[in-house]
Write a protein that holds these residues in place. Structure first.
Motif, PDB file in Angstrom:
ATOM      1  N   VAL A   1     149.558  59.215  70.625  1.00 54.88           N
ATOM      2  CA  VAL A   1     150.540  58.810  71.673  1.00 54.88           C
ATOM      3  C   VAL A   1     151.496  60.108  72.162  1.00 54.88           C
ATOM      4  N   ALA A   2     151.954  60.810  71.047  1.00 54.09           N
ATOM      5  CA  ALA A   2     152.884  62.110  71.552  1.00 54.09           C
ATOM      6  C   ALA A   2     151.734  63.057  72.156  1.00 54.09           C
TER       7      ALA A   2
ATOM      8  N   ILE B   1     147.656  52.632  76.901  1.00 50.51           N
ATOM      9  CA  ILE B   1     147.893  51.149  77.036  1.00 50.51           C
ATOM     10  C   ILE B   1     146.679  50.485  75.931  1.00 50.51           C
ATOM     11  N   PRO B   2     147.546  49.951  74.900  1.00 46.36           N
ATOM     12  CA  PRO B   2     146.970  49.321  73.905  1.00 46.36           C
ATOM     13  C   PRO B   2     146.182  47.932  74.516  1.00 46.36           C
ATOM     14  N   GLU B   3     144.974  47.478  74.038  1.00 44.19           N
ATOM     15  CA  GLU B   3     144.494  46.384  74.268  1.00 44.19           C
ATOM     16  C   GLU B   3     144.215  45.531  72.809  1.00 44.19           C
ATOM     17  N   ILE B   4     144.911  44.238  72.838  1.00 43.91           N
ATOM     18  CA  ILE B   4     144.730  43.403  71.506  1.00 43.91           C
ATOM     19  C   ILE B   4     144.176  42.267  72.396  1.00 43.91           C
TER      20      ILE B   4
ATOM     21  N   ILE C   1     153.568  46.438  68.278  1.00 43.01           N
ATOM     22  CA  ILE C   1     152.810  47.384  69.267  1.00 43.01           C
ATOM     23  C   ILE C   1     153.901  48.039  70.097  1.00 43.01           C
ATOM     24  N   VAL C   2     154.742  47.396  70.516  1.00 42.40           N
ATOM     25  CA  VAL C   2     155.803  47.894  71.480  1.00 42.40           C
ATOM     26  C   VAL C   2     156.693  49.119  70.702  1.00 42.40           C
ATOM     27  N   GLN C   3     156.679  49.072  69.493  1.00 42.34           N
ATOM     28  CA  GLN C   3     157.454  50.061  69.108  1.00 42.34           C
ATOM     29  C   GLN C   3     156.595  51.369  68.898  1.00 42.34           C
ATOM     30  N   LEU C   4     155.274  51.246  69.033  1.00 44.78           N
ATOM     31  CA  LEU C   4     154.364  52.421  68.906  1.00 44.78           C
ATOM     32  C   LEU C   4     154.104  52.803  70.011  1.00 44.78           C
ATOM     33  N   PHE C   5     153.976  52.058  71.126  1.00 48.57           N
ATOM     34  CA  PHE C   5     153.295  52.369  72.383  1.00 48.57           C
ATOM     35  C   PHE C   5     154.524  52.099  73.449  1.00 48.57           C
ATOM     36  N   PRO C   6     154.994  53.570  74.022  1.00 42.90           N
ATOM     37  CA  PRO C   6     156.023  53.350  75.173  1.00 42.90           C
ATOM     38  C   PRO C   6     155.597  52.970  76.384  1.00 42.90           C
ATOM     39  N   ALA C   7     154.019  52.790  76.628  1.00 42.13           N
ATOM     40  CA  ALA C   7     153.775  52.285  78.049  1.00 42.13           C
ATOM     41  C   ALA C   7     154.251  51.001  78.318  1.00 42.13           C
ATOM     42  N   PRO C   8     154.525  50.860  79.674  1.00 39.34           N
ATOM     43  CA  PRO C   8     155.266  49.596  80.248  1.00 39.34           C
ATOM     44  C   PRO C   8     154.123  48.415  80.327  1.00 39.34           C
TER      45      PRO C   8
END
Ligand code: TNX
Length: 538
Positions: A236-237, A247-250, A297-304
């Motif tokens: 991500v960095a 953007i992750p997809e689950i 997931i939201v802790q890992l990916f800052p995407a909105p």
């Protein structure tokens, strides 16, 4: 000398420097094509040991660093970017608040290269353009005297990689992010979960990776492969450094087989091929599980955004029609039928995503779920159902367009290719990728603000190794970049093809495989591990 002859000779004389400069000027070939580009005969800018890189505000420090590092590396010299004007022969990175978010201007003459942008990302794109304009000549590096004014056509210039069906790993993903940055693409959609495997560590549910990360499309017993949370943070960095959002997809409620293998208590059951394909839609514990996973997931990916899939549930939900608990749940909640239940599930997923302060993205099946357009973004993928796109737009949804034709790169790209998909004989050649979305302008032209952009998707059922992954992606990804960035009026396929030669050289430099559109036989189609995989559709 007659008067006419004399006049002609004077004109010819005046033209000489122009013609000469043109003949001498290095080329200016940029992918994606900038919106405005003028080459002038002013003399080239030469990069030498004394060249400076100057920036005028702190937000330009990062792109200045990218430029200086690249030049230092290629020229084997050391250029330190700074805020002090160094006189002549310098790159000047200037803030200009009047420009749009991703917009930039570049003006090159023999004394200086001046870049303007209002943001750091706009300046990063100016730098990417410059790096593509750098020409090696006998006397070092030169950039032709040029002015460029550029801004993207779409804000979403995406690429999706499916790592559930096959896993490629950190180094490949980083290399893809490098190429995306070169192409000014800015969204990496990561399909991390599906039937074949679950590829991301979730601390609260260790079996997701202990059991769920085993196997791939070709080999049910392939050793576990997944990203640890540290890997995710690192990637991500890395993407953020290149102004790329991940953007992750689950995927849910279908395509959940890897989860249900690890935690059968969340499975709706089923038999044979579709055993465990869906989450159990009538158990409160399922929604708690999803909530827990998305918390990490939201802790890992800052995407909105979080992509929740939502596709193809009907493939594997037969059990919903007969299971007494599920049937009772449909009655109790007045959901009418199994489709009503699917929509209920999507609304619950949407609420969970919202509770985490994010916006949901889903495949076009979500349109009918009763979610209001302020709560979700739709990815239109079923090219054979244009009415899905129309319905989404009419309802007021923002849409990312990624129809199978021409955005699915698991489709073949040349008439001679045998492995991969076709649809009624149609496949996705580079030219079709470039023409998009102008060939569907009748569908989208009335909704310019709702079409957020374009995305290419690589599903990897039949992509078992990196060689084949790159073969399918390149050079088509450059076509996606051009289609998402460049206005219709500036597109010119024969010019694009010329530029592709340079792009292939860039890939050669990185050791990246590709399909050579100029000489198809020189790059034979790499087979997967199993030749029986040929799909003879269409
Ligand atoms: C459809 S696109 C799928 C994927 C497959 C792909 C193969 C979508 C939302 N679902 O699960 O991998 O086709 O082309």
């Amino acid at each position: 000398m007659s008067r006419l002859k004399k006049t002609c000779s004077i004109y010819l004389f005046l033209l000489i420097p122009f013609v000469f400069a043109h003949a001498q000027s290095p080329s200016v070939q940029v992918i994606p094509q900038p919106q405005e580009i003028h080459i002038s005969p002013q003399g080239d800018f030469h990069v030498n040991n004394n060249t400076g890189v100057v920036y005028t505000s702190s937000q330009m420090q990062k792109p200045a660093g990218v430029l200086a590092a690249y030049l230092s590396n290629r020229l084997k010299i050391s250029i330190e970017p700074g805020r002090k004007n160094t006189g002549t022969n310098q790159f000047v990175l200037k803030e200009d608040v009047k420009l749009g978010k991703e917009e930039y201007h570049v003006s090159v003459d023999k004394n200086a290269v001046v870049c303007e942008a209002s943001t750091s990302v706009g300046m990063f794109y100016a730098v990417q353009t410059l790096l593509q304009c750098l020409n090696v000549s006998d006397d070092g590096f030169r950039i032709a005297s040029t002015t460029i004014k550029d801004t993207p056509r779409y804000g979403w210039r995406g690429f999706m990689l499916d790592e559930s069906r096959h896993f490629f790993g950190k180094e490949v993903v980083k290399q893809l992010l490098d190429v995306m940055a070169y192409l000014k693409m800015n969204r990496f959609h990561w399909h991390l979960t599906d039937e074949q495997a679950w590829r991301i560590e979730i601390k609260k549910y260790p079996k997701l990776t202990e059991i769920g990360a085993e196997g791939n499309w070709h080999d049910r017993n392939a050793p576990r492969a997944f990203y640890t949370q540290d890997d995710i943070r690192e990637i991500v960095a890395y993407a953020a450094e290149r102004y790329i959002m991940i953007i992750p997809e689950i995927d849910m409620p279908g395509h959940a087989t890897a989860v249900t293998r690890a935690y059968p208590e969340f499975s709706a059951g089923g038999t044979g091929r579709w055993e465990g394909f869906t989450f159990h839609p009538a158990k409160e514990t399922t929604y708690r599980f999803i909530d827990d996973v998305l918390t990490e997931i939201v802790q890992l990916f800052p995407a909105p955004y979080i992509h929740i899939g939502g596709d193809e549930v009907h493939f594997g939900n037969k059990i919903w029609f007969t299971d007494p608990v599920i049937q009772q749940f449909i009655k109790d909640n007045d959901l009418k039928n199994e489709l009503g239940l699917e929509h209920y599930f999507i609304r619950r997923a949407c609420d969970i995503v919202q509770s985490k302060g994010r916006t949901m993205i889903g495949w076009d099946e979500i349109i009918a779920s009763g979610i209001t357009p302020d709560k979700a973004i739709v990815m239109w993928w079923r090219h054979d159902k244009p009415d899905q796109l129309t319905a989404a737009l009419e309802k007021g949804f923002n849409v990312i367009i990624t129809p199978r034709i021409p955005c699915y790169f698991d489709f073949v790209q040349h008439s001679s290719h045998k492995i991969g998909r076709r649809w009624a004989g149609k496949f996705n050649a580079l030219e079709t990728v470039c023409q998009f979305p102008d060939n569907i302008s009748d569908l989208i032209s009335n909704y310019p603000d709702q079409v957020l952009g374009i995305q290419a998707n690589l599903w990897t059922e039949r992509v078992a190794d990196v060689k084949r992954l790159y073969f399918l992606l390149f050079p088509r990804l450059a076509g996606t970049a051009e289609s998402a960035w460049t206005n219709r009026s500036e597109k010119d396929y024969s010019r694009f093809e010329e530029k592709i030669k340079k792009f292939l050289e860039f890939l050669d430099g990185k050791g990246i495989n590709y399909f050579n559109i100029f000489d198809p036989e020189s790059t034979p189609e790499p087979w997967g591990p199993d030749k029986a995989d040929v799909i003879a559709e269409g």
